[in-house]
Every structure is written in C-alpha cells, then in structure tokens.
Design a protein around this motif. Structure first.
Motif, PDB file in Angstrom:
ATOM      1  N   ASP A 188      -2.800   8.771  -7.748  1.00  0.00           N
ATOM      2  CA  ASP A 188      -2.360   9.687  -6.695  1.00  0.00           C
ATOM      3  C   ASP A 188      -3.532   9.872  -5.740  1.00  0.00           C
ATOM      4  OD1 ASP A 188       0.012   9.976  -8.032  1.00  0.00           O
ATOM      5  OD2 ASP A 188      -0.402  11.990  -8.788  1.00  0.00           O
ATOM      6  N   ILE A 189      -3.251   9.881  -4.440  1.00  0.00           N
ATOM      7  CA  ILE A 189      -4.300  10.051  -3.429  1.00  0.00           C
ATOM      8  C   ILE A 189      -3.844  11.109  -2.430  1.00  0.00           C
ATOM      9  CG2 ILE A 189      -5.752   8.928  -1.688  1.00  0.00           C
ATOM     10  CD1 ILE A 189      -5.000   6.208  -2.946  1.00  0.00           C
ATOM     11  N   PHE A 249       4.535   0.101  -2.938  1.00  0.00           N
ATOM     12  CA  PHE A 249       3.255   0.786  -2.725  1.00  0.00           C
ATOM     13  C   PHE A 249       2.535   0.258  -1.488  1.00  0.00           C
ATOM     14  CE2 PHE A 249      -1.385   0.837  -3.770  1.00  0.00           C
ATOM     15  CZ  PHE A 249      -1.587   2.206  -3.727  1.00  0.00           C
ATOM     16  N   MET A 250       2.465  -1.060  -1.311  1.00  0.00           N
ATOM     17  CA  MET A 250       1.725  -1.588  -0.171  1.00  0.00           C
ATOM     18  C   MET A 250       2.440  -1.301   1.154  1.00  0.00           C
ATOM     19  SD  MET A 250      -1.127  -2.433  -1.488  1.00  0.00           S
ATOM     20  CE  MET A 250      -2.030  -3.233  -0.151  1.00  0.00           C
ATOM     21  N   ILE A 256       1.209   2.118   1.936  1.00  0.00           N
ATOM     22  CA  ILE A 256      -0.164   2.055   2.465  1.00  0.00           C
ATOM     23  C   ILE A 256      -0.151   1.551   3.912  1.00  0.00           C
ATOM     24  CG2 ILE A 256      -2.417   0.939   2.180  1.00  0.00           C
ATOM     25  CD1 ILE A 256      -1.829   3.116   0.083  1.00  0.00           C
ATOM     26  N   VAL A 269       0.605   4.445   6.015  1.00  0.00           N
ATOM     27  CA  VAL A 269      -0.589   5.301   6.127  1.00  0.00           C
ATOM     28  C   VAL A 269      -1.547   4.730   7.171  1.00  0.00           C
ATOM     29  CG1 VAL A 269      -2.657   6.108   4.902  1.00  0.00           C
ATOM     30  CG2 VAL A 269      -0.404   6.237   3.793  1.00  0.00           C
ATOM     31  N   ASP A 270      -1.746   3.425   7.131  1.00  0.00           N
ATOM     32  CA  ASP A 270      -2.672   2.790   8.078  1.00  0.00           C
ATOM     33  C   ASP A 270      -2.212   2.969   9.525  1.00  0.00           C
ATOM     34  OD1 ASP A 270      -4.341   1.944   6.070  1.00  0.00           O
ATOM     35  OD2 ASP A 270      -3.566  -0.106   6.023  1.00  0.00           O
ATOM     36  N   ILE A 325      -0.201  10.495  -1.210  1.00  0.00           N
ATOM     37  CA  ILE A 325       0.336   9.202  -1.652  1.00  0.00           C
ATOM     38  C   ILE A 325       0.675   9.310  -3.123  1.00  0.00           C
ATOM     39  CG2 ILE A 325      -0.123   6.723  -1.884  1.00  0.00           C
ATOM     40  CD1 ILE A 325      -2.343   7.107   0.291  1.00  0.00           C
ATOM     41  N   ARG A 326       1.947   9.101  -3.444  1.00  0.00           N
ATOM     42  CA  ARG A 326       2.412   9.108  -4.834  1.00  0.00           C
ATOM     43  C   ARG A 326       3.161   7.790  -5.067  1.00  0.00           C
ATOM     44  NH1 ARG A 326      -0.630  12.449  -4.317  1.00  0.00           N
ATOM     45  NH2 ARG A 326      -0.596  14.643  -4.889  1.00  0.00           N
ATOM     46  N   TRP A 327       2.413   6.747  -5.396  1.00  0.00           N
ATOM     47  CA  TRP A 327       2.947   5.391  -5.481  1.00  0.00           C
ATOM     48  C   TRP A 327       3.619   5.044  -4.158  1.00  0.00           C
ATOM     49  CZ3 TRP A 327       7.760   3.039  -8.077  1.00  0.00           C
ATOM     50  CH2 TRP A 327       7.632   1.636  -8.083  1.00  0.00           C
TER      51      TRP A 327
END
Lengths: 86, 86
Positions: free
Chosen positions: A47-48, B25-26, B29, B32-33, B50-52
């Motif tokens: 978790d992040i 997940f990616m 991400i 997020v980016d 971020i939760r998976w």
C-alpha cells in the motif's frame, strides 16, 4: 531478516510501515514508479499513500494474514530505492 | 463547476474524493504518473492512496481551508486521465 534489520520500518506481526520524505513531489513520484516495478516483479504490492512529497508504505502478506519474508525483502528494496532518490 | 458536475466524486466543502479501479496495478501506476504531471503543472497536488489496482484521490485547497475551483478543475482532469486509462 527481521524488523530489527530495517531501522526505517516499524510495525508488528500483522503489518510493517515506513514513511519517506523526498526533496519534491516529482521525486516522490519517481520513487513510486521504481517501487512499482519491483512490486510487479515480486508480485507483491505495498500500500502506498502519497501526500505531496511524503510517501507512506505498508507491507503485509494478505494470503498469510501476517508479515512474511517477502515483506521484509520488499521493504529492503524500498529502502534502496528511497536512499538512491533522496 | 460544482460537485454536481463531477458524478464520480463525493465530499463536502472541506474535501472531495473519488476512487478508481483500474484493470491492473501498472495501469493504476500509469494513472498516478499522468495525474502527477497535471498536479505539478497546476501546482496543486491531490492526496493519492494506492491499494493494488484501486486508487483514491482527495482534493482540497489547504491555503483556503476548503474546496475551491482549483480542486474541481483538478478533479475534472483526473476524471479524463482515468477514463483514458480504463
């Protein structure tokens, strides 16, 4: 490996956590990106939480219901990434 | 713009929030980016959890102590990015 080998981390048998403050927001995002690659390789995802330039990571092994060696290994690799980005 | 114009978001005058579940997940991400680039351009940074493959975004304007037009604009741009990544 145990929690004693990971001085930046705290927690107990259910979860380990660390925070990291980076120089800036995009440095924090760069750490997230590098951690994401490692997490995907390990198929083990922390978790992040992103709070501007401060990150919080939490690791546990849901399938085991506790912290396992995989969490310590992920924590160690997160430490390496943070150290190289700071 | 108001919260009524942002159906994916909920909240009140102090904060607005949405979650988004991505295919993997990616993908999460990658969102997020892209949000990070917009946030840095706007100099207005959402909290991101971020939760998976599930993301939670929270927007408020700390300097104003409330939700402002900048939060609605950031929310709108987050919606665009999520829609293009899903």
């Amino acid at each position: 490996m145990t929690l004693a080998d990971l001085p930046a981390w705290s927690g107990d048998e259910t979860e380990i956590t660390r925070t990291a403050e980076l120089p800036g927001f995009m440095d924090a995002i760069a750490v997230v990106d590098r951690v994401a690659v490692v997490a995907e390789e390990m198929n083990h995802h922390p978790d992040i939480d992103i709070r501007w330039r401060t990150l919080t990571f939490r690791c546990t092994t849901h399938s085991a219901g506790k912290v396992t060696e995989r969490d310590y290994e992920l924590a160690r690799r997160i430490d390496e990434i943070v150290a190289n980005q700071s």
